[in-house]
Design a protein around this motif. Structure first.
Motif, PDB file in Angstrom:
ATOM      1  N   TYR A 144      35.897  38.060  48.349  1.00 52.95           N
ATOM      2  CA  TYR A 144      35.591  36.630  48.229  1.00 52.95           C
ATOM      3  C   TYR A 144      35.127  36.063  49.565  1.00 52.95           C
ATOM      4  CZ  TYR A 144      36.412  31.625  47.248  1.00 52.95           C
ATOM      5  OH  TYR A 144      36.280  30.277  47.088  1.00 52.95           O
ATOM      6  N   VAL A 145      35.862  36.401  50.615  1.00 53.05           N
ATOM      7  CA  VAL A 145      35.547  35.852  51.943  1.00 53.05           C
ATOM      8  C   VAL A 145      34.141  36.274  52.372  1.00 53.05           C
ATOM      9  CG1 VAL A 145      36.113  36.015  54.404  1.00 53.05           C
ATOM     10  CG2 VAL A 145      37.926  35.627  52.724  1.00 53.05           C
ATOM     11  N   VAL A 146      33.818  37.550  52.147  1.00 55.89           N
ATOM     12  CA  VAL A 146      32.498  38.030  52.572  1.00 55.89           C
ATOM     13  C   VAL A 146      31.410  37.406  51.711  1.00 55.89           C
ATOM     14  CG1 VAL A 146      31.050  40.063  52.905  1.00 55.89           C
ATOM     15  CG2 VAL A 146      33.506  40.168  53.428  1.00 55.89           C
ATOM     16  N   GLN A 147      31.651  37.367  50.415  1.00 56.85           N
ATOM     17  CA  GLN A 147      30.633  36.840  49.499  1.00 56.85           C
ATOM     18  C   GLN A 147      30.348  35.357  49.743  1.00 56.85           C
ATOM     19  OE1 GLN A 147      31.308  38.087  45.449  1.00 56.85           O
ATOM     20  NE2 GLN A 147      29.896  36.575  44.604  1.00 56.85           N
ATOM     21  N   HIS A 148      31.395  34.607  50.073  1.00 57.33           N
ATOM     22  CA  HIS A 148      31.234  33.156  50.230  1.00 57.33           C
ATOM     23  C   HIS A 148      31.318  32.711  51.688  1.00 57.33           C
ATOM     24  CE1 HIS A 148      31.504  32.792  45.866  1.00 57.33           C
ATOM     25  NE2 HIS A 148      32.568  33.569  45.907  1.00 57.33           N
ATOM     26  N   GLN A 149      31.092  33.628  52.628  1.00 61.62           N
ATOM     27  CA  GLN A 149      31.326  33.324  54.041  1.00 61.62           C
ATOM     28  C   GLN A 149      30.584  32.078  54.522  1.00 61.62           C
ATOM     29  OE1 GLN A 149      29.319  36.345  56.748  1.00 61.62           O
ATOM     30  NE2 GLN A 149      29.325  37.498  54.843  1.00 61.62           N
ATOM     31  N   ASN A 150      29.424  31.808  53.925  1.00 60.72           N
ATOM     32  CA  ASN A 150      28.664  30.644  54.394  1.00 60.72           C
ATOM     33  C   ASN A 150      29.233  29.309  53.911  1.00 60.72           C
ATOM     34  OD1 ASN A 150      26.914  32.352  55.739  1.00 60.72           O
ATOM     35  ND2 ASN A 150      25.610  32.592  53.925  1.00 60.72           N
ATOM     36  N   GLN A 184      51.150  38.290  41.504  1.00 59.88           N
ATOM     37  CA  GLN A 184      51.329  38.295  42.949  1.00 59.88           C
ATOM     38  C   GLN A 184      51.103  36.873  43.455  1.00 59.88           C
ATOM     39  OE1 GLN A 184      48.914  41.380  44.824  1.00 59.88           O
ATOM     40  NE2 GLN A 184      50.574  42.849  44.548  1.00 59.88           N
ATOM     41  N   CYS A 185      51.855  36.496  44.478  1.00 60.56           N
ATOM     42  CA  CYS A 185      51.740  35.170  45.080  1.00 60.56           C
ATOM     43  C   CYS A 185      51.481  35.403  46.558  1.00 60.56           C
ATOM     44  CB  CYS A 185      53.034  34.373  44.912  1.00 60.56           C
ATOM     45  SG  CYS A 185      53.700  34.388  43.242  1.00 60.56           S
ATOM     46  N   ASP A 186      50.232  35.255  46.964  1.00 54.78           N
ATOM     47  CA  ASP A 186      49.829  35.611  48.329  1.00 54.78           C
ATOM     48  C   ASP A 186      49.315  34.398  49.105  1.00 54.78           C
ATOM     49  OD1 ASP A 186      50.246  38.181  47.463  1.00 54.78           O
ATOM     50  OD2 ASP A 186      48.329  38.958  48.204  1.00 54.78           O
ATOM     51  N   ALA A 187      49.653  34.358  50.384  1.00 54.60           N
ATOM     52  CA  ALA A 187      49.012  33.412  51.298  1.00 54.60           C
ATOM     53  C   ALA A 187      48.493  34.214  52.480  1.00 54.60           C
ATOM     54  CB  ALA A 187      50.014  32.362  51.771  1.00 54.60           C
ATOM     55  N   ASP A 188      47.258  33.993  52.844  1.00 49.08           N
ATOM     56  CA  ASP A 188      46.646  34.698  53.978  1.00 49.08           C
ATOM     57  C   ASP A 188      45.806  33.730  54.798  1.00 49.08           C
ATOM     58  OD1 ASP A 188      46.658  37.977  53.416  1.00 49.08           O
ATOM     59  OD2 ASP A 188      46.752  36.789  51.583  1.00 49.08           O
ATOM     60  N   VAL A 189      45.697  34.061  56.087  1.00 51.13           N
ATOM     61  CA  VAL A 189      44.739  33.351  56.947  1.00 51.13           C
ATOM     62  C   VAL A 189      43.771  34.391  57.466  1.00 51.13           C
ATOM     63  CG1 VAL A 189      44.404  31.790  58.879  1.00 51.13           C
ATOM     64  CG2 VAL A 189      46.655  31.993  57.841  1.00 51.13           C
ATOM     65  N   VAL A 190      42.506  34.077  57.431  1.00 46.91           N
ATOM     66  CA  VAL A 190      41.528  35.005  57.980  1.00 46.91           C
ATOM     67  C   VAL A 190      40.671  34.261  58.999  1.00 46.91           C
ATOM     68  CG1 VAL A 190      39.838  34.640  56.120  1.00 46.91           C
ATOM     69  CG2 VAL A 190      39.835  36.780  57.386  1.00 46.91           C
ATOM     70  N   GLY A 191      40.412  34.939  60.106  1.00 48.61           N
ATOM     71  CA  GLY A 191      39.519  34.350  61.091  1.00 48.61           C
ATOM     72  C   GLY A 191      40.202  33.818  62.332  1.00 48.61           C
ATOM     73  N   TYR A 238      46.340  42.509  59.632  1.00 53.80           N
ATOM     74  CA  TYR A 238      45.376  43.609  59.565  1.00 53.80           C
ATOM     75  C   TYR A 238      44.108  43.136  60.267  1.00 53.80           C
ATOM     76  CZ  TYR A 238      45.708  40.766  55.343  1.00 53.80           C
ATOM     77  OH  TYR A 238      45.905  39.722  54.473  1.00 53.80           O
ATOM     78  N   ASP A 239      43.712  43.903  61.288  1.00 53.40           N
ATOM     79  CA  ASP A 239      42.657  43.387  62.165  1.00 53.40           C
ATOM     80  C   ASP A 239      41.266  43.423  61.569  1.00 53.40           C
ATOM     81  OD1 ASP A 239      43.970  42.331  64.243  1.00 53.40           O
ATOM     82  OD2 ASP A 239      43.912  44.111  65.515  1.00 53.40           O
ATOM     83  N   ASP A 240      41.075  44.234  60.533  1.00 56.54           N
ATOM     84  CA  ASP A 240      39.723  44.312  59.992  1.00 56.54           C
ATOM     85  C   ASP A 240      39.751  44.192  58.482  1.00 56.54           C
ATOM     86  OD1 ASP A 240      37.017  44.522  59.893  1.00 56.54           O
ATOM     87  OD2 ASP A 240      37.002  46.706  60.007  1.00 56.54           O
ATOM     88  N   LEU A 241      40.111  43.009  58.022  1.00 61.87           N
ATOM     89  CA  LEU A 241      40.287  42.786  56.587  1.00 61.87           C
ATOM     90  C   LEU A 241      38.990  42.956  55.811  1.00 61.87           C
ATOM     91  CD1 LEU A 241      41.933  41.708  54.160  1.00 61.87           C
ATOM     92  CD2 LEU A 241      41.339  39.410  54.892  1.00 61.87           C
TER      93      LEU A 241
END
Lengths: 555, 555
Positions: free
Chosen positions: B205-211, B241-248, B420-423
Motif C-alpha cells: 500500500y505504501v509503495v503503491q500510494h507513496q505520492n 490482526q490489529c496492527d499499528a505501524d509508522v513508516v518513514g 524493520y529497516d527496509d519495510l
C-alpha cells in the motif's frame, strides 16, 4: 527485482478518509439495527463449497470464488484417475467386443456421446465386479473413455493386450486432461469457497445453531462478500453487505418494522426523501393467474417494468410477442393506468384480482402494511406501491422491497429485500419463514458523497501536532502529548528533530497537508518557561499558554 | 436432499455475545490508535499472488490460501503444455543424438536431474530457433522432458520419427501430469491469494500510494487474515490482526510511543500488569560478534531462551552442542546471571558488549527508550528488558517487542512487534524504516474472559419487549415501540399474537432467555386506558405507567 505493486482488479484500497466515511455509514446502520432489536452474528469468510454451490443458480456458481486446497491438492485427483485407467481399459475392451456394430472410431464416438446410458448399461456388469457405482462411472469414467476413443482407432484398440492397455493409461490421462472442463476438476482441487452473500451463510448458521437460538431470531450481519463478476463502475469483486433478517415468524409486523427501519437508517444518515418501493409476490402470482399465464410471470413483469420508458403501446406489443393473450392484456388494462396514492392503487388492484384468491391475499398483506405505516408515520421516507417490482422473483414469496435514492440522484437501488417462506429448508430445517432487508453500502456512499451529506467531523483525525525542536524539547513535548492523550485529545509529536528553520517549516507543512488544525511550537524559550505556543493552522493565530490552558483549548 | 450444515475446520461462527466482546476489544484498541494519531487503512482480502508469495519463507508460502482463477482456468496451462510438447520432442531427439554417451534411460535420468544446466545448454541452440527463453525452458520444458525420460527408453526414443514423437505428446502430458507438483501447477491455476498478514499488504500500500501519503505515515489496520495452518486450540485459519505501524522515520520516539500505546490499550481494557518485554536486534548481533559466532545467532538465542526452564548448565551444554566455543560461553557468563532492574541489566550488557560497536548501539537505543518511559511513567504495564527475545529475527533490525499477560495467566504473547529497516524495499521503495506493533485479539479475548474483565453492559441487547396480545394491542404497542426507538431505547414487539395464557407465558420466557430486562404488558385494559404495565424481569416488580413515565424508566 522490485515488483510494481498493484491490487487485483475489482478490489480497492481504502485510505483514512474512505475508511472514516464507510465506518460512519456502517455504524449508523448498526446503531439502528440494534435499536430495532437485531443481534449481530459473524460467519467465516469461506464456507464449505457444498454450502454455497447450487444456491445461486449456474451463473452464481460460476461467480463464486473457490479456494485451492492446501498441500498436495492434486493427489486425490491423480489417484482417482490412475485407479480408473486400468478399469476403463478393461471395460473398453469388453465393450468393443460386445458392440462389433461399431467398427470405426467416428461411429463409436458419436454413438457414445449420444447415448451415455447405453454405453454405461453394457459397462455396468463390469462395474459391479469392479465396485464402481453408476454415478462414478458417468462422472469419472465415461469422460475418460470418450477421450480415449477420440485418439485411438477402435480397431487397433481391441487388438491390444491387457498389458498394452494398461500402458496406455498415461496416454488416456493426457488426453483426458486436455479435454478436462474446469467444472469437473474444480471439485477435486477446491472444497472451500468465499462467501457470495450473507443470506445463505445465515441460513446455514440458523440450522447449525438452531438449539442455541431463540426464535423469532432477529439478526444483523455486516461483512464483506466476494463475487468473480466482471468489474465495472460501482461493481466490485469484494464489497460489504449490511443485512438484517428475522427468521421464525410469519407476522406482517416484521414487514412494517422493516419499512420503519429503512426510514430510520436513511433519516439518521440525513438522506431524506428516499422511496421505499413495495410489492408482493402474491400479487404477481395473482396477475399471472388472472391472465392465464402462470409460466409467463417473468416475461410479463419485465415488460410491465418498462411502462415508464417505452409507454403503454410498446409494453402491450412486447407482451403479445411473449405470447400473452389479447384477453389477458385487456384484463390488465387497469394496471397500465395504475396511479395515485397507495390506497387508490390498491382499489384498482382489487378489481383486477377479484377472481384470484392468492392475488387478494397479496392485496390484504399490502393493505395491512400500508395502514400500519400510515398510522405510525415515516420520518423522511416515502412508501410506494410498485407492482412492477419483481427482484429476486425466484425466492421471494411475500413482500418485496426496494429503496431508491431521492429524486434527482441517478443511482440504482440503494437497498432491497423481501420475505422468503423457506429460508432454511435447503439445510434441513423446514417451515422457517424469513424476511429481511439489505443496505447497499457502496451506493449509499456515492449518494452521500454526491449530496455532500458526510458530516465534516468524521474525517477529522489528529487535533494537534507538536513540532520537534530537538531532543530536550521533544522529551518535554512528549510529556504534554501523553497527558493530552490521557484526556482523549488526539495529539502527536513529530518524531524527527527539526534542526533548521527549513525543517521546522517542513513539519508545519506536514500538519497542513494532514489537515491537523493546531500545532504546538515548543522551542528553547518555551522549554525554559514551560509554556506552549499554540498556533491555529487555519487562522494563523498564535498564543502562548500553560498546560492547563492548552488542554482546555484543545479538549 | 438436506445437507448437514458445518463450517470449514479452523473457522468460527460468532454469536451476538461473541461479536459484542470482540467489538469491545477492537473498539478499545482503535480508540487508542486514533488518540495516538494513527490513521485507518483497509486493503483487499486478496492480493495478487506475487505480492504475497516469497515474503514469508517456504513454510509461509505453503500456508497462504490461494484462490482458484475464475472461468476456464486450465486453458493457459493446457495451451502451454501443448505448445511445448512438439518442441520438447524435437529438442529431445537432438539431445539424444548429441549425447550418445547416455545409452540407457537410468543414466539419462540421473544425469539430467543432476545437471539441468548442461542439458539446457545443449538444448538452447534449438530454443533460440524456437523462440523459447532459457527461463521458460527451465521452468516449463525441462520438467516435461524429465518426465518423458522416466517412461520411454531412450534407445527406442531416438528411433522415433518426428510424427511418432509428436504423437507422443499426449503421453508426455499424462506422464507429466502424474508427476506434477502442486507448486508448479498452482501458478497456472491461481493468481490471487488471501492476505496472510497485514504487514506485507501495508508495505504494498505504501509503495503503491507513496505520492498520496505524508511521511512519516502512521497507519492502523484491523482486518482478518487467513492461514492454512493446522487448526488447534487457540489457532485458527481465519483471525483478526490489529496492527499499528509508522513508516518513514528512524526516530526512537516511535519506539517510546509504542510502549506507551501498549500501556494505554491494556490499561483501557482494565488488563493491568502486563509485561512489555523489549530487546534489540543490535544487541543480539553484538553478542554473536563478541562470541565470534555471527552465523549461530539463532542457535544461541534459542538456547538462551530456555534458561528459566532448563537452567544454566543445560543451556551451556546446548550451546556447546551447537558449536559455540568455550571461550565464547565464558564471555557470555554475565548473561546467565542478568538480573535486576532495566538499568542494572543495561550495565551488565555494557561490559559484555564493550568490544562490539553494534552491540553498544543497541544498548544506547534501549537506554533511550527506558529513560523516556521512566520519565513519562506507564499507567499499569511493566517494561522489561529480555535479551532472549528474538521473535521475527529474520526481519527486525532494531527494537523487538513482546507483551505477556499479567502473572498467573497462562497464555502466550498477547502482542508483539519491532523495527524493520527496509519495510518497502521488496516493492521498490528503498530506505523506508518501519516500526510497528500488533495486538493478538483472540488471546486478549481469552485473557479478559479468564479474568472476568468484560464489562457486563457490552452484551446488553434489547431493553424492553412488548408482549403481543393481539392485532389492536400490537398496533398500539408498535406506536410506543416506535417512539421509544426514536429516543434510542432498544425496544421490540413480539411479532406474533399470543391468544392464550400459555402463549403469553411463552413470550415472557422468550424475554427471559434473551436476557431482556423489561417487558411491557399491553392487554385489553391497558389499551382502553392507554397505560403500560412495565414488568422488571429480574425483580418481578410491576407498575402501570403512562408513556412519558415509561420512557423515563427505560431511557
Amino acid at each position: 527485482m522490485a515488483q510494481k505493486p498493484s491490487i487485483p482488479k475489482g478490489t480497492r484500497d481504502f485510505n483514512a478518509s474512505d475508511v472514516a466515511k464507510r465506518t460512519y455509514i456502517m455504524e449508523t446502520i448498526k446503531e439502528q439495527f440494534q435499536i430495532y432489536g437485531f443481534q449481530p452474528i459473524e460467519t467465516p469468510s469461506f464456507e464449505n463449497s457444498d454450502t454455497l454451490m447450487g444456491k445461486y443458480g449456474d451463473e452464481g456458481d460460476r461467480l463464486i470464488f473457490k479456494i485451492l486446497n492446501s498441500g498436495d491438492y492434486l493427489d486425490d485427483f491423480i489417484n482417482s484417475i490412475n485407479s480408473f485407467n486400468i478399469n476403463s481399459s478393461l471395460i473398453l475392451q469388453e465393450y468393443c467386443k460386445q458392440n462389433s456394430i461399431f467398427p470405426n472410431k467416428e461411429i463409436v464416438e458419436s454413438e457414445l456421446e449420444k447415448d451415455f446410458i447405453k454405453a454405461s448399461s453394457v459397462a455396468q456388469k463390469y462395474l459391479i465386479n469392479l465396485g464402481i457405482s453408476k454415478e462414478k462411472f458417468i462422472s469419472d469414467l465415461l469422460p475418460l473413455i470418450l477421450s480415449f476413443y477420440k485418439v485411438i482407432p477402435i480397431d487397433d484398440l481391441i487388438k491390444f493386450s491387457e498389458k498394452e492397455l494398461i500402458e496406455c493409461s498415461n496416454y488416456i490421462v493426457g488426453s483426458f486432461f486436455n479435454k478436462l472442463k474446469p467444472e469437473y476438476l474444480t471439485k477435486w482441487l477446491s472444497e472451500k469457497a468465499l462467501r457470495y452473500d450473507l443470506t445463505v451463510p445465515f441460513a446455514r448458521y440458523v440450522v447449525q445453531h438452531q438449539n442455541d437460538i431463540e426464535f423469532p431470531f432477529k439478526r444483523y450481519q455486516i461483512q464483506p462478500v466476494w463475487r468473480a463478476d466482471r468489474p465495472q463502475k460501482g461493481r466490485f469483486r469484494e464489497f460489504y453487505q449490511c443485512d438484517a433478517d428475522v427468521v421464525g415468524s410469519k407476522s406482517l409486523f416484521q414487514e412494517v418494522e422493516f419499512v420503519q427501519l429503512y426510514d430510520a437508517v436513511f433519516s439518521a444518515l440525513k438522506l431524506e426523501g428516499v422511496t421505499i418501493k413495495i410489492n408482493n409476490r402474491k400479487i404477481l402470482s395473482g396477475i399471472a393467474e388472472v391472465i392465464g399465464a402462470q409460466d409467463k410471470l417473468i416475461d410479463f413483469t419485465v415488460a410491465l417494468d418498462k411502462l415508464d420508458k417505452i409507454g403503454e403501446d410498446k409494453v402491450k406489443e412486447e407482451m403479445r410477442g411473449k405470447g400473452i393473450s389479447e384477453d389477458g392484456i385487456t384484463k390488465l388494462q387497469p394496471l397500465f393506468t395504475l396511479k395515485g396514492e397507495f390506497g387508490e392503487q390498491i382499489e384498482s388492484l382489487k378489481s383486477i384480482l377479484s377472481a384470484s384468491e392468492i392475488g387478494l391475499k397479496g392485496i390484504e398483506e399490502l393493505e395491512f402494511i400500508n395502514t400500519a405505516i400510515s398510522n405510525l408515520e415515516l420520518k423522511t421516507a416515502i412508501l410506494q406501491l410498485d407492482v412492477t417490482l419483481a427482484r429476486g422473483l425466484n425466492y421471494y414469496t411475500g413482500a418485496i422491497f426496494e429503496v431508491s435514492a431521492p429524486h434527482g440522484v441517478k443511482m440504482g437501488s440503494i437497498g432491497g429485500g423481501g420475505r422468503y417462506d423457506d429460508l432454511t429448508g435447503i439445510f434441513g430445517l423446514k417451515d422457517m419463514s424469513g424476511v429481511g432487508i439489505s443496505f447497499g453500502l457502496d451506493r449509499i456512499y456515492l449518494v452521500l458523497e454526491e449530496l455532500n451529506l458526510f458530516p465534516s467531523t468524521i474525517t477529522e483525525s489528529t487535533k494537534v501536532l507538536f513540532i520537534n525542536f530537538g531532543q530536550d524539547e521533544a522529551m518535554f513535548s512528549l510529556n504534554a502529548v501523553t497527558k493530552l492523550r490521557q484526556a482523549q485529545v488526539k495529539a502527536e509529536l513529530f518524531p524527527d528533530a527539526a534542526v533548521s528553520g527549513k525543517q521546522r517549516k517542513k513539519q508545519m507543512n506536514y500538519a497542513n497537508r494532514r489537515n491537523i488544525p493546531f500545532v504546538v511550537i515548543m522551542g528553547e524559550e518555551e522549554l525554559k518557561s514551560e509554556m506552549y505556543t499554540l498556533k491555529n493552522m487555519v487562522s494563523g493565530e498564535q498564543q502562548t499558554v500553560n498546560f492547563d490552558q492548552l488542554l482546555s483549548l484543545l479538549k
